[in-house]
Design a protein around this motif. Structure first.
Motif, PDB file in Angstrom:
ATOM      1  N   ALA A  25     -17.232   4.073 -11.956  1.00 15.55           N
ATOM      2  CA  ALA A  25     -16.268   3.922 -13.054  1.00 15.55           C
ATOM      3  C   ALA A  25     -14.965   4.653 -12.734  1.00 15.55           C
ATOM      4  O   ALA A  25     -13.863   4.162 -13.048  1.00 15.55           O
ATOM      5  CB  ALA A  25     -16.872   4.457 -14.352  1.00 15.55           C
ATOM      6  N   ASP A  26     -15.063   5.824 -12.085  1.00 16.03           N
ATOM      7  CA  ASP A  26     -13.855   6.563 -11.696  1.00 16.03           C
ATOM      8  C   ASP A  26     -13.020   5.750 -10.709  1.00 16.03           C
ATOM      9  O   ASP A  26     -11.800   5.676 -10.818  1.00 16.03           O
ATOM     10  CB  ASP A  26     -14.231   7.906 -11.061  1.00 16.03           C
ATOM     11  CG  ASP A  26     -14.840   8.871 -12.060  1.00 16.03           C
ATOM     12  OD1 ASP A  26     -14.475   8.791 -13.246  1.00 16.03           O
ATOM     13  OD2 ASP A  26     -15.670   9.696 -11.646  1.00 16.03           O
ATOM     14  N   ILE A  27     -13.696   5.137  -9.754  1.00 17.81           N
ATOM     15  CA  ILE A  27     -13.000   4.356  -8.731  1.00 17.81           C
ATOM     16  C   ILE A  27     -12.347   3.125  -9.354  1.00 17.81           C
ATOM     17  O   ILE A  27     -11.204   2.781  -9.045  1.00 17.81           O
ATOM     18  CB  ILE A  27     -13.977   3.952  -7.615  1.00 17.81           C
ATOM     19  CG1 ILE A  27     -14.462   5.205  -6.870  1.00 17.81           C
ATOM     20  CG2 ILE A  27     -13.314   2.978  -6.638  1.00 17.81           C
ATOM     21  CD1 ILE A  27     -15.533   4.939  -5.852  1.00 17.81           C
ATOM     22  N   ASP A  28     -13.080   2.457 -10.263  1.00 25.12           N
ATOM     23  CA  ASP A  28     -12.524   1.266 -10.929  1.00 25.12           C
ATOM     24  C   ASP A  28     -11.295   1.629 -11.769  1.00 25.12           C
ATOM     25  O   ASP A  28     -10.291   0.898 -11.771  1.00 25.12           O
ATOM     26  CB  ASP A  28     -13.588   0.610 -11.810  1.00 25.12           C
ATOM     27  CG  ASP A  28     -14.680  -0.075 -10.999  1.00 25.12           C
ATOM     28  OD1 ASP A  28     -14.403  -0.409  -9.826  1.00 25.12           O
ATOM     29  OD2 ASP A  28     -15.783  -0.280 -11.524  1.00 25.12           O
ATOM     30  N   SER A  54      -9.041  -3.822  -0.869  1.00 30.08           N
ATOM     31  CA  SER A  54      -9.353  -2.954   0.270  1.00 30.08           C
ATOM     32  C   SER A  54      -9.690  -1.542  -0.190  1.00 30.08           C
ATOM     33  O   SER A  54     -10.630  -0.919   0.321  1.00 30.08           O
ATOM     34  CB  SER A  54      -8.169  -2.917   1.243  1.00 30.08           C
ATOM     35  OG  SER A  54      -7.898  -4.191   1.760  1.00 30.08           O
ATOM     36  N   ILE A  55      -8.925  -1.036  -1.162  1.00 30.40           N
ATOM     37  CA  ILE A  55      -9.180   0.323  -1.657  1.00 30.40           C
ATOM     38  C   ILE A  55     -10.558   0.412  -2.310  1.00 30.40           C
ATOM     39  O   ILE A  55     -11.345   1.336  -2.041  1.00 30.40           O
ATOM     40  CB  ILE A  55      -8.080   0.733  -2.660  1.00 30.40           C
ATOM     41  CG1 ILE A  55      -6.758   0.954  -1.933  1.00 30.40           C
ATOM     42  CG2 ILE A  55      -8.480   2.004  -3.407  1.00 30.40           C
ATOM     43  CD1 ILE A  55      -5.613   1.293  -2.853  1.00 30.40           C
ATOM     44  N   LYS A  56     -10.895  -0.565  -3.162  1.00 28.20           N
ATOM     45  CA  LYS A  56     -12.183  -0.521  -3.859  1.00 28.20           C
ATOM     46  C   LYS A  56     -13.346  -0.654  -2.882  1.00 28.20           C
ATOM     47  O   LYS A  56     -14.364   0.030  -3.010  1.00 28.20           O
ATOM     48  CB  LYS A  56     -12.235  -1.637  -4.909  1.00 28.20           C
ATOM     49  CG  LYS A  56     -11.246  -1.431  -6.061  1.00 28.20           C
ATOM     50  CD  LYS A  56     -11.320  -2.543  -7.080  1.00 28.20           C
ATOM     51  CE  LYS A  56     -12.615  -2.496  -7.869  1.00 28.20           C
ATOM     52  NZ  LYS A  56     -12.607  -3.479  -8.974  1.00 28.20           N
ATOM     53  N   GLU A  57     -13.173  -1.519  -1.891  1.00 24.15           N
ATOM     54  CA  GLU A  57     -14.246  -1.701  -0.913  1.00 24.15           C
ATOM     55  C   GLU A  57     -14.514  -0.421  -0.126  1.00 24.15           C
ATOM     56  O   GLU A  57     -15.659  -0.015   0.067  1.00 24.15           O
ATOM     57  CB  GLU A  57     -13.884  -2.835   0.041  1.00 24.15           C
ATOM     58  CG  GLU A  57     -14.960  -3.106   1.091  1.00 24.15           C
ATOM     59  CD  GLU A  57     -14.574  -4.230   2.035  1.00 24.15           C
ATOM     60  OE1 GLU A  57     -15.345  -4.510   2.966  1.00 24.15           O
ATOM     61  OE2 GLU A  57     -13.493  -4.832   1.835  1.00 24.15           O
ATOM     62  N   ARG A  58     -13.433   0.230   0.304  1.00 20.50           N
ATOM     63  CA  ARG A  58     -13.610   1.451   1.088  1.00 20.50           C
ATOM     64  C   ARG A  58     -14.028   2.626   0.210  1.00 20.50           C
ATOM     65  O   ARG A  58     -14.829   3.468   0.633  1.00 20.50           O
ATOM     66  CB  ARG A  58     -12.302   1.792   1.806  1.00 20.50           C
ATOM     67  CG  ARG A  58     -11.909   0.799   2.884  1.00 20.50           C
ATOM     68  CD  ARG A  58     -10.626   1.216   3.576  1.00 20.50           C
ATOM     69  NE  ARG A  58     -10.756   2.521   4.214  1.00 20.50           N
ATOM     70  CZ  ARG A  58      -9.764   3.159   4.824  1.00 20.50           C
ATOM     71  NH1 ARG A  58      -8.560   2.603   4.870  1.00 20.50           N
ATOM     72  NH2 ARG A  58      -9.960   4.346   5.378  1.00 20.50           N
ATOM     73  N   ALA A  59     -13.491   2.699  -1.022  1.00 14.70           N
ATOM     74  CA  ALA A  59     -13.795   3.820  -1.903  1.00 14.70           C
ATOM     75  C   ALA A  59     -15.246   3.815  -2.366  1.00 14.70           C
ATOM     76  O   ALA A  59     -15.824   4.873  -2.636  1.00 14.70           O
ATOM     77  CB  ALA A  59     -12.866   3.808  -3.117  1.00 14.70           C
ATOM     78  N   VAL A  64     -16.546   7.644   1.337  1.00 12.84           N
ATOM     79  CA  VAL A  64     -16.228   8.467   0.178  1.00 12.84           C
ATOM     80  C   VAL A  64     -17.473   9.137  -0.376  1.00 12.84           C
ATOM     81  O   VAL A  64     -17.471  10.330  -0.681  1.00 12.84           O
ATOM     82  CB  VAL A  64     -15.544   7.621  -0.931  1.00 12.84           C
ATOM     83  CG1 VAL A  64     -15.456   8.413  -2.239  1.00 12.84           C
ATOM     84  CG2 VAL A  64     -14.167   7.195  -0.479  1.00 12.84           C
ATOM     85  N   SER A  65     -18.551   8.403  -0.503  1.00 13.59           N
ATOM     86  CA  SER A  65     -19.773   8.953  -1.097  1.00 13.59           C
ATOM     87  C   SER A  65     -20.338  10.106  -0.274  1.00 13.59           C
ATOM     88  O   SER A  65     -20.975  11.013  -0.810  1.00 13.59           O
ATOM     89  CB  SER A  65     -20.827   7.855  -1.248  1.00 13.59           C
ATOM     90  OG  SER A  65     -21.170   7.311   0.015  1.00 13.59           O
ATOM     91  N   GLU A  81      -3.986   2.546   3.457  1.00 10.67           N
ATOM     92  CA  GLU A  81      -3.758   1.158   3.055  1.00 10.67           C
ATOM     93  C   GLU A  81      -2.274   0.904   2.784  1.00 10.67           C
ATOM     94  O   GLU A  81      -1.757  -0.181   3.076  1.00 10.67           O
ATOM     95  CB  GLU A  81      -4.591   0.826   1.805  1.00 10.67           C
ATOM     96  CG  GLU A  81      -6.090   0.812   2.045  1.00 10.67           C
ATOM     97  CD  GLU A  81      -6.504  -0.278   3.030  1.00 10.67           C
ATOM     98  OE1 GLU A  81      -5.852  -1.339   3.054  1.00 10.67           O
ATOM     99  OE2 GLU A  81      -7.480  -0.065   3.779  1.00 10.67           O
ATOM    100  N   LEU A  82      -1.583   1.915   2.231  1.00 10.19           N
ATOM    101  CA  LEU A  82      -0.152   1.774   1.987  1.00 10.19           C
ATOM    102  C   LEU A  82       0.604   1.697   3.310  1.00 10.19           C
ATOM    103  O   LEU A  82       1.546   0.901   3.459  1.00 10.19           O
ATOM    104  CB  LEU A  82       0.350   2.949   1.156  1.00 10.19           C
ATOM    105  CG  LEU A  82       1.761   2.851   0.559  1.00 10.19           C
ATOM    106  CD1 LEU A  82       1.911   1.579  -0.260  1.00 10.19           C
ATOM    107  CD2 LEU A  82       2.061   4.080  -0.295  1.00 10.19           C
TER     108      LEU A  82
END
Length: 512
Positions: A25-28, A54-59, A64-65, A81-82
């Protein structure tokens, strides 16, 4: 240009601080806020979708975990990514093996092509090249005259056989310009072409004909970073029509949202080579995707700051000044030379804006009083050479005359002299403690408070009355908050933000 986007992204990433573990939920929620920030900045929708995916997939993955600091790892992902959107690695000009290298400029009218031609030529001169400008914009009134003026300011010759204003064949001028460059042995030719208020068939045909005539090594598409989504549409039209090998962003100093400029590389597949961020010919530099991403995320741009310092400061003078600092022989004349070199780098607010965390001090930086440095300069110039070498000889009557001559109060002269003595003493003690060139031996080394051997705190730096105005070694310029620089944003200054190739083992620290 990117202040609003920078504020939003920095605020979003700040919310992750202090969280030892990030839930889905934090990532979303973070991804949603970043999406809104990018859309508000006018970044193209397809680019935003790719970026967020890309950010959500990697995060949500293992990087990250399983990270020691998950929040900082997300910042690192956003930064990477930026950088990818902005082009990844810095791309340099492709120079021809057999000179001259031909660079053709294309773009809409009003994008700043003619001024950009002068900036590029001046930059090429600084790189050791001998450029020549060719005036092929024969449609716009006085375009040829403008290029001649810009070329004169840049110290670069301009080939302009036709007066313009609708007279002459631009393709023939371009062809003859290349021949003239070969005859005069110029190793780079910059061809300034005509633009229109909008993309049309006539403009495209003329640009295609010029390209066919001169066979350029680089075709640079000049785009106004302030025109919004039309930047993407125009870039796409030019890419499909004329074709180009690189992009130049102009007017980055504007106050528009500017996010569309970030989309040009992703949409066209062509890298951004240069960026222009001011009216002066010096306001031009190579575009570094990693540095721009760092600025947008509020992490500063120390590498650009260092490069500007290297250009502004003479190495021999800086070394001599360092020796004088260490020996306590620094004079007001030396300080004046250093201050003038510092001002060559640009406004103090812009320089401080490149420091990490400076984005949180925008109000203070906006209120910096540049005129204070003018007053300091006027005071020093009002002194005799002997007084600059040894301010101790300045008596009360001379201080009054210096104040009257420089348009300040006597108290301002007193403050400058007192701060100079304090700063010189402090720099001398610091040089002795850290072993800098010219430092005097520290007689209290290895002794404590009362001069006895054993553990001690060593010499205590003297108190400085507010810092030495305008001089970085003696104190920050006036206008900054009393607490100094604020806390860095998340991810700034971490090991994951160090430049590629950084080797910590080569760092040298003073012995205790």
């Amino acid at each position: 240009m990117f202040n609003t986007l920078s504020d939003r992204l920095t605020s979003v990433l700040q919310n992750l601080r202090g969280k030892g573990r990030l839930s889905e939920a934090d990532i979303d929620a973070t991804a949603r806020e970043i999406r809104v920030a990018l859309l508000e900045a006018d970044v193209a929708l397809p680019v935003v979708r790719t970026f967020i995916a890309s950010i959500k997939e990697r995060a949500k993955g293992s990087e990250v975990s399983q990270a020691l600091n998950p929040a900082q790892q997300v910042v690192k992902i956003v930064n990477e990514e930026l950088v990818g959107i902005l082009g990844g690695e810095t791309r340099r000009l492709n120079l021809a093996k057999n000179p001259p290298t031909v660079i053709m400029l294309a773009g809409l009218q009003g994008a700043g092509k003619t001024t950009l031609a002068g900036k590029l030529a001046k930059w090429l001169r600084g790189q050791g090249h001998t450029p020549m400008l060719v005036a092929c914009d024969l449609q716009r009134p006085n375009a040829v005259t403008q290029l001649q003026v810009v070329g004169e300011r840049a110290g670069v010759p301009v080939f302009a056989p036709e007066p313009g204003n609708g007279v002459g064949d631009p393709v023939e001028v371009a062809r003859r310009g290349i021949e003239e460059a070969k005859r005069a042995q110029h190793d780079v030719v910059v061809v300034d072409t005509a633009g229109r208020l909008g993309v049309d068939e006539e403009m495209m045909r003329q640009a295609i004909d010029i390209r066919a005539a001169v066979q350029p090594d680089e075709v640079l598409f000049v785009v106004d970073a302030m025109i919004g989504q039309d930047a993407v549409n125009t870039a796409t039209a030019f890419s499909e029509g004329v074709g180009f090998t690189g992009v130049v962003l102009t007017k980055l100093d504007g106050d528009a949202r500017g996010g569309a400029a970030l989309s040009v590389r992703e949409v066209t597949g062509q890298p951004i080579l240069f960026a222009s961020n001011g009216e002066k010919l010096e306001d031009f530099d190579v575009f570094h995707p990693d540095r721009m991403a760092s600025r947008i995320l509020g992490m500063g741009d120390m590498l650009t700051l260092i490069e500007q310092a290297e250009q502004a400061f003479d190495a021999d003078q800086a070394e001599a000044a360092a020796v004088k600092m260490g020996s306590g022989q620094l004079t007001l004349e030396d300080f004046l030379e250093q201050m003038l070199a510092l001002r060559k780098m640009g406004p103090i607010a812009n320089l401080l804006g490149m420091l990490p965390g400076a984005g949180q001090m925008k109000d203070q930086l906006a209120n910096l009083d540049e005129k204070h440095l003018d007053r300091v300069q006027a005071i020093i110039r009002g002194m005799t050479p002997a007084e600059r070498d040894d301010p101790k000889i300045i008596n009360a009557s001379r201080r009054l005359r210096i104040a009257n001559g420089s348009g300040v109060r006597v108290s301002d002269v007193n403050d400058l002299v007192n701060r100079f003595f304090d700063a010189r003493k402090m720099m001398s003690q610091m040089a002795g403690r850290f072993g800098l060139p010219g430092a005097r031996p520290n007689s209290r080394k290895g002794k404590g408070k009362k001069g006895k051997k054993g553990k001690g705190r060593g010499p205590t730096p003297p108190k400085v009355r507010g810092g030495f105005p305008g001089m970085m070694p003696g104190g920050m310029p006036p206008g900054l908050p009393p607490g100094g620089m604020p806390e860095l944003p998340p991810g700034a200054g971490g090991l994951d933000q160090l430049p590629a190739g950084f080797d910590p083992s080569k760092l040298k620290f003073p012995k205790k």
